[in-house]
Each structure stands twice: as C-alpha cells, then as structure tokens.
Design a protein around this motif. Structure first.
Motif, PDB file in Angstrom:
ATOM      1  N   ASN A 224     -34.985 -37.759 -12.877  1.00 56.55           N
ATOM      2  CA  ASN A 224     -36.097 -37.228 -12.092  1.00 56.55           C
ATOM      3  C   ASN A 224     -35.710 -37.049 -10.633  1.00 56.55           C
ATOM      4  OD1 ASN A 224     -38.694 -38.235 -10.264  1.00 56.55           O
ATOM      5  ND2 ASN A 224     -39.230 -36.751 -11.831  1.00 56.55           N
ATOM      6  N   SER A 225     -35.016 -38.043 -10.069  1.00 52.03           N
ATOM      7  CA  SER A 225     -34.586 -37.958  -8.674  1.00 52.03           C
ATOM      8  C   SER A 225     -33.632 -36.798  -8.454  1.00 52.03           C
ATOM      9  CB  SER A 225     -33.925 -39.274  -8.250  1.00 52.03           C
ATOM     10  OG  SER A 225     -33.526 -39.226  -6.907  1.00 52.03           O
ATOM     11  N   ALA A 226     -32.698 -36.604  -9.390  1.00 52.84           N
ATOM     12  CA  ALA A 226     -31.745 -35.505  -9.271  1.00 52.84           C
ATOM     13  C   ALA A 226     -32.453 -34.158  -9.342  1.00 52.84           C
ATOM     14  CB  ALA A 226     -30.688 -35.605 -10.372  1.00 52.84           C
ATOM     15  N   ALA A 227     -33.398 -34.019 -10.278  1.00 57.90           N
ATOM     16  CA  ALA A 227     -34.112 -32.756 -10.445  1.00 57.90           C
ATOM     17  C   ALA A 227     -34.933 -32.413  -9.210  1.00 57.90           C
ATOM     18  CB  ALA A 227     -35.010 -32.825 -11.680  1.00 57.90           C
ATOM     19  N   VAL A 228     -35.600 -33.413  -8.637  1.00 55.00           N
ATOM     20  CA  VAL A 228     -36.398 -33.167  -7.436  1.00 55.00           C
ATOM     21  C   VAL A 228     -35.496 -32.818  -6.250  1.00 55.00           C
ATOM     22  CG1 VAL A 228     -37.928 -34.252  -5.744  1.00 55.00           C
ATOM     23  CG2 VAL A 228     -38.323 -34.601  -8.187  1.00 55.00           C
ATOM     24  N   SER A 229     -34.378 -33.524  -6.123  1.00 51.34           N
ATOM     25  CA  SER A 229     -33.495 -33.340  -4.976  1.00 51.34           C
ATOM     26  C   SER A 229     -32.892 -31.938  -4.909  1.00 51.34           C
ATOM     27  CB  SER A 229     -32.365 -34.384  -5.006  1.00 51.34           C
ATOM     28  OG  SER A 229     -32.883 -35.690  -4.896  1.00 51.34           O
ATOM     29  N   ILE A 230     -32.581 -31.362  -6.058  1.00 47.81           N
ATOM     30  CA  ILE A 230     -31.888 -30.071  -6.040  1.00 47.81           C
ATOM     31  C   ILE A 230     -32.820 -28.895  -6.330  1.00 47.81           C
ATOM     32  CG2 ILE A 230     -29.664 -31.075  -6.629  1.00 47.81           C
ATOM     33  CD1 ILE A 230     -31.317 -29.088  -9.316  1.00 47.81           C
ATOM     34  N   MET A 231     -34.124 -29.153  -6.409  1.00 45.35           N
ATOM     35  CA  MET A 231     -35.046 -28.076  -6.755  1.00 45.35           C
ATOM     36  C   MET A 231     -34.978 -26.917  -5.762  1.00 45.35           C
ATOM     37  SD  MET A 231     -37.195 -26.970  -8.991  1.00 45.35           S
ATOM     38  CE  MET A 231     -37.766 -28.386  -9.943  1.00 45.35           C
ATOM     39  N   GLY A 232     -34.927 -27.243  -4.472  1.00 46.74           N
ATOM     40  CA  GLY A 232     -34.866 -26.190  -3.471  1.00 46.74           C
ATOM     41  C   GLY A 232     -33.620 -25.330  -3.603  1.00 46.74           C
ATOM     42  N   LEU A 233     -32.477 -25.981  -3.790  1.00 52.42           N
ATOM     43  CA  LEU A 233     -31.231 -25.233  -3.952  1.00 52.42           C
ATOM     44  C   LEU A 233     -31.231 -24.442  -5.258  1.00 52.42           C
ATOM     45  CD1 LEU A 233     -28.661 -27.919  -2.759  1.00 52.42           C
ATOM     46  CD2 LEU A 233     -29.229 -25.773  -1.612  1.00 52.42           C
ATOM     47  N   PHE A 234     -31.784 -25.033  -6.308  1.00 54.91           N
ATOM     48  CA  PHE A 234     -31.820 -24.338  -7.596  1.00 54.91           C
ATOM     49  C   PHE A 234     -32.657 -23.059  -7.502  1.00 54.91           C
ATOM     50  CE2 PHE A 234     -34.310 -23.725 -11.545  1.00 54.91           C
ATOM     51  CZ  PHE A 234     -33.286 -23.317 -12.374  1.00 54.91           C
ATOM     52  N   VAL A 235     -33.793 -23.153  -6.832  1.00 55.07           N
ATOM     53  CA  VAL A 235     -34.686 -21.999  -6.723  1.00 55.07           C
ATOM     54  C   VAL A 235     -34.058 -20.890  -5.878  1.00 55.07           C
ATOM     55  CG1 VAL A 235     -36.848 -21.235  -5.668  1.00 55.07           C
ATOM     56  CG2 VAL A 235     -36.843 -23.206  -7.186  1.00 55.07           C
ATOM     57  N   THR A 236     -33.484 -21.269  -4.734  1.00 52.35           N
ATOM     58  CA  THR A 236     -32.950 -20.246  -3.832  1.00 52.35           C
ATOM     59  C   THR A 236     -31.613 -19.684  -4.294  1.00 52.35           C
ATOM     60  OG1 THR A 236     -31.984 -22.004  -2.462  1.00 52.35           O
ATOM     61  CG2 THR A 236     -34.158 -21.159  -1.827  1.00 52.35           C
ATOM     62  N   GLN A 237     -30.719 -20.551  -4.770  1.00 50.54           N
ATOM     63  CA  GLN A 237     -29.382 -20.087  -5.130  1.00 50.54           C
ATOM     64  C   GLN A 237     -29.209 -19.847  -6.628  1.00 50.54           C
ATOM     65  OE1 GLN A 237     -26.197 -22.311  -3.294  1.00 50.54           O
ATOM     66  NE2 GLN A 237     -27.422 -22.790  -1.481  1.00 50.54           N
ATOM     67  N   GLY A 238     -29.946 -20.591  -7.439  1.00 48.37           N
ATOM     68  CA  GLY A 238     -29.851 -20.397  -8.881  1.00 48.37           C
ATOM     69  C   GLY A 238     -30.706 -19.251  -9.384  1.00 48.37           C
ATOM     70  N   LEU A 239     -31.988 -19.240  -8.930  1.00 49.96           N
ATOM     71  CA  LEU A 239     -32.900 -18.181  -9.353  1.00 49.96           C
ATOM     72  C   LEU A 239     -32.921 -17.012  -8.379  1.00 49.96           C
ATOM     73  CD1 LEU A 239     -36.003 -20.205 -10.645  1.00 49.96           C
ATOM     74  CD2 LEU A 239     -34.023 -19.373 -11.928  1.00 49.96           C
ATOM     75  N   GLY A 240     -32.507 -17.261  -7.142  1.00 56.11           N
ATOM     76  CA  GLY A 240     -32.492 -16.194  -6.151  1.00 56.11           C
ATOM     77  C   GLY A 240     -33.866 -15.786  -5.663  1.00 56.11           C
ATOM     78  N   VAL A 241     -34.818 -16.725  -5.615  1.00 54.82           N
ATOM     79  CA  VAL A 241     -36.163 -16.428  -5.125  1.00 54.82           C
ATOM     80  C   VAL A 241     -36.448 -17.301  -3.914  1.00 54.82           C
ATOM     81  CG1 VAL A 241     -36.976 -15.717  -7.393  1.00 54.82           C
ATOM     82  CG2 VAL A 241     -37.205 -18.118  -6.709  1.00 54.82           C
ATOM     83  N   ASP A 242     -37.595 -17.066  -3.279  1.00 50.33           N
ATOM     84  CA  ASP A 242     -37.944 -17.778  -2.062  1.00 50.33           C
ATOM     85  C   ASP A 242     -38.124 -19.270  -2.325  1.00 50.33           C
ATOM     86  OD1 ASP A 242     -40.033 -18.783   0.118  1.00 50.33           O
ATOM     87  OD2 ASP A 242     -39.055 -16.968   0.893  1.00 50.33           O
ATOM     88  N   VAL A 243     -37.790 -20.082  -1.330  1.00 56.15           N
ATOM     89  CA  VAL A 243     -37.850 -21.541  -1.472  1.00 56.15           C
ATOM     90  C   VAL A 243     -39.273 -22.030  -1.708  1.00 56.15           C
ATOM     91  CG1 VAL A 243     -38.161 -22.028   0.997  1.00 56.15           C
ATOM     92  CG2 VAL A 243     -36.990 -23.701  -0.468  1.00 56.15           C
ATOM     93  N   ILE A 244     -40.270 -21.206  -1.376  1.00 55.51           N
ATOM     94  CA  ILE A 244     -41.654 -21.631  -1.582  1.00 55.51           C
ATOM     95  C   ILE A 244     -41.934 -21.961  -3.045  1.00 55.51           C
ATOM     96  CG2 ILE A 244     -42.565 -19.289  -1.968  1.00 55.51           C
ATOM     97  CD1 ILE A 244     -45.072 -20.151  -0.420  1.00 55.51           C
ATOM     98  N   TRP A 245     -41.183 -21.327  -3.962  1.00 55.37           N
ATOM     99  CA  TRP A 245     -41.388 -21.608  -5.382  1.00 55.37           C
ATOM    100  C   TRP A 245     -40.983 -23.030  -5.733  1.00 55.37           C
ATOM    101  CZ3 TRP A 245     -44.472 -18.914  -8.264  1.00 55.37           C
ATOM    102  CH2 TRP A 245     -44.708 -17.573  -7.949  1.00 55.37           C
ATOM    103  N   ALA A 246     -40.034 -23.589  -4.994  1.00 57.07           N
ATOM    104  CA  ALA A 246     -39.675 -24.998  -5.213  1.00 57.07           C
ATOM    105  C   ALA A 246     -40.845 -25.903  -4.847  1.00 57.07           C
ATOM    106  CB  ALA A 246     -38.444 -25.363  -4.400  1.00 57.07           C
TER     107      ALA A 246
END
Length: 406
Positions: A224-246
C-alpha cells in the motif's frame, strides 16, 4: 432505556477516535513543511529529522503499550499522550532552533503518537467486539480524509504556525475526552464485561505463527505504501496524464475506505476474520494486477473500489486479528501500528526493484500483486490450529464466535 454510562461511552469513544485521527492528520503531513518554513531546514535535514522522529515513534509504540499492559491501564497513558501533544505543539510554536525542535519531536512527539494505539487497546481490554473496533477505525479514517485538507486551509489562511495552535486545541480536547473516560471507567467496565465473552482468542498461536502474521502484514502495508508513493509518477509518466488524476484516485480510495470499514464491521458479525482477510487480499491482488495493465484515468478510478476494500480489511480486520493473536492489548495494537512503519521502509526496495523491470512503473504494481499473494498464503497457513495442542488446553465446548481466526 440505555444506561447513562453506556450512552456516554458511545459518545466518548467516537469522539476520542476522531480527535486522535485529527492529531496525526494535522501534524504528520505538515511536519516537513513546518521544518522548512519555521526552522529553515534543508531537504537533507528534513529527511533525517523525519527518520529520527519516526524511529522514536516506533520505539514508543512498543514501550508505552507494554507499560500500559503491565499496569492494566490504557487510559492514563493515553491522557499522558494528550499532554505530550500539547507540550510538543507549544514547543514547536515558540522555538526557533532546529536542534531543539528535533529533541521535542523525539522526546515528546514519539510517545505522543501512541495515543491512538492505546485507544484501541482500551477498546479490546474493555470487551469491545470486532465490529466496535472496525467502526472506530472508520472514524479515524474519516479524520485522515478531512484532516490534511483542513490543515492546508488553516496554514494557507492563517499562516504556518496556526496549525500548531490547531494541534494544541486538538490536544486539549483529547485530554478532556480521556479524562472523562477515566472518570467513567469503573461504571463502563461493569456494563461492558457481560459482553466480553463475545470475543474469544480462539486457539493460541505459536511465536512462529505470530511472527509469520506480522511478516505478512508488513508485506501488505508495504504494498500500500509503495502504491501510494508512486501514484503521482505513475499517472504522469506511466499514463501520460495530468497529476491531478493521482490526487483524484487517492482521494476516491480514501473516501471509499470509510463506508468499506463500516460494511466490514457488519460483515464481521457473520464471517470469520480469516475469510474477511482473504477477501481483502484477493481484492488487493486484483487491484495491483489491474494497475499493472491500466491505460486510462477512468479505469484507474474504477480500480480504487478494490483498493478501498483491500486497505479497509488491512486496517480494520488486521487490527482485530492482532488483538486476538496477542493476549496483551497494548502490545497487539502497538505491534500492528509498527507494521505500517516498517512497511513504509520496505516499500523503498519494492519501488526500486519493480521499476527496473520491462514494465516500468507498472512493474511496481506487479511486484505488489506477487507480494500480496505471498502474504495471503502466509496468513492462511499461520492461521491453522496446532495439531499438537493437548485437548485439555482447548476451551470447554464453546460456541464458535463470529470472528474466530480458525
């Protein structure tokens, strides 16, 4: 008609849970900002200050509840935690020295943070059932959802030091509610004791079995900690969408966790703890597996339903599981609290190793799914009763309880 002591308890426990939740929700997310704004701390200094502060909390979460177990009293140490919180907020408000602030965080802040664990230990000690514990945990979760935005608003409108005033006010209220609980303890104890038989510890676990469950929950907390910590990076760099989605994803998950916990509390009356934990782990596996292949924000948000159920089980049923496995309520609650702290540390290697795979950030979620499978297997195997237990050590023909582990 309810006894006045029972009605008072019904108000005091939820109030205490909300206030202790607000204490953590006000201080912990804002602490790094306060260190920079009030004491001109560098990023490196912020890192080691948070490290020693969390280390102090880790030690205090073992020592203070152990002391409460020996004294068979959880309310007076909880009262002391409220006083320490008040002292910490005053020290940080008047101090301009970073070393003095660090000493305050270690000496005052670490022990002050044990108050929530002591509240759940008191619940267990007073005979509260799994449903009561899970519902109380839901109130703490609500404070965590509402607290950080409220703290941000206070700091933005009134200045950074204003959050310390708010923290002090919460501490005063914590002291007041705990003092009221102490004054009613004897009468409340009499009312609660007839219900104490509703919770049985089931078969005793070996030390190895308890250690295995602790390991499993460290793993679950780490995912859970890992998933929360990288959510912002995953959304912006993995999905390529705005960080607001994180932020939306994390907010939806946190908001859904509250009704999930209340539902879990009701289900605890019908299903065993092992069955509920298994359902949570299955939901976690499905969530992480889905996140490894998600490609758009809509799916990301939809998957948060699984995440909310997963962490609701870890947070609610996990706490009651520890309280049944470990006969000392203080140690049980403190040890469970520390699985989250250790899990946060373990999440670092998960992120580092998972991100090096061909999947990139999705690889972190794949690693979390595999680790959740391992944790589920460990919990299931550790929950089996010992075949070597002498028959005379088993309870004399008890009726199976709704949340027995076995």
């Amino acid at each position: 008609m309810d006894n006045p002591n029972v009605r008072a308890k019904r108000l005091l426990i939820p109030s205490a849970a909300l206030l202790w939740g607000f204490q953590f929700a006000f201080l912990n997310p804002a602490l790094a900002l306060l260190l920079v704004a009030l004491f001109n701390a560098t990023p490196a200094e912020v890192g080691w200050v948070l490290a020693v502060y969390n280390a102090s909390g880790f030690v205090a979460s073992l020592l203070v509840p152990a002391y409460a177990d020996r004294k068979n009293d959880y309310l007076r140490p909880m009262l002391a935690c409220g006083v320490l919180t008040l002292a910490l907020s005053a020290l940080l408000a008047v101090s301009t020295s970073l070393p003095l602030a660090v000493v305050g965080l270690i000496v005052l802040g670490g022990p002050a943070g044990v108050g929530s664990s002591l509240l759940f230990a008191h619940l267990r000690h007073s005979g509260a059932g799994a449903t009561d514990v899970v519902n109380t945990r839901a109130i703490v979760s609500f404070a965590w959802v509402a607290g950080p935005p409220l703290a941000t608003f206070i700091m933005g409108a009134l200045g950074n030091r204003a959050i310390l005033l708010a923290l002090g006010a919460v501490a005063v209220l914590n002291v007041g509610t705990t003092a009221a609980m102490i004054s009613r303890r004897r009468a409340a104890s009499v009312e609660d004791r007839p219900n104490a038989h509703a919770e049985e510890d089931g078969h005793p676990f070996s030390k190895f079995g308890v250690a295995a469950v602790v390991f499993a929950f460290v793993a679950l907390q780490a995912t859970n900690s890992a998933a929360v910590s990288i959510m912002g990076l995953f959304v912006t760099q993995g999905l390529g969408v705005d960080v607001i989605w994180a932020g939306i994803a994390l907010g939806v998950s946190a908001a859904l966790e509250i009704p999930a916990l209340f539902l879990i509390g009701r289900l605890a009356l019908r299903y065993s703890g092992r069955a509920l934990i298994a359902s949570g782990c299955v939901a976690g596996i499905a969530y992480y597996a889905g996140m490894a292949f998600v490609s758009n924000p809509a799916t990301l948000i939809a998957l948060q339903v699984l995440n909310a159920w997963f962490f609701g089980i870890v947070a609610g049923v996990g706490l009651t599981l520890f309280q049944r496995l470990i006969p000392r309520p203080g140690l049980a609650s403190g040890l469970y609290t520390n699985t989250r702290r250790v899990g946060a540390i373990v999440s670092g290697p998960i992120i580092a190793l998972g991100s090096t795979t061909a999947l990139g950030y999705q690889g972190i979620f794949a690693a979390c799914a595999a680790l959740t499978v391992l944790a589920l297997l460990v919990i299931v195997l550790a929950g089996r009763p010992s075949r070597r237990m002498p028959p005379k050590e088993r309870p004399a023909a008890p009726a199976p309880t709704h949340d027995a582990i076995a």
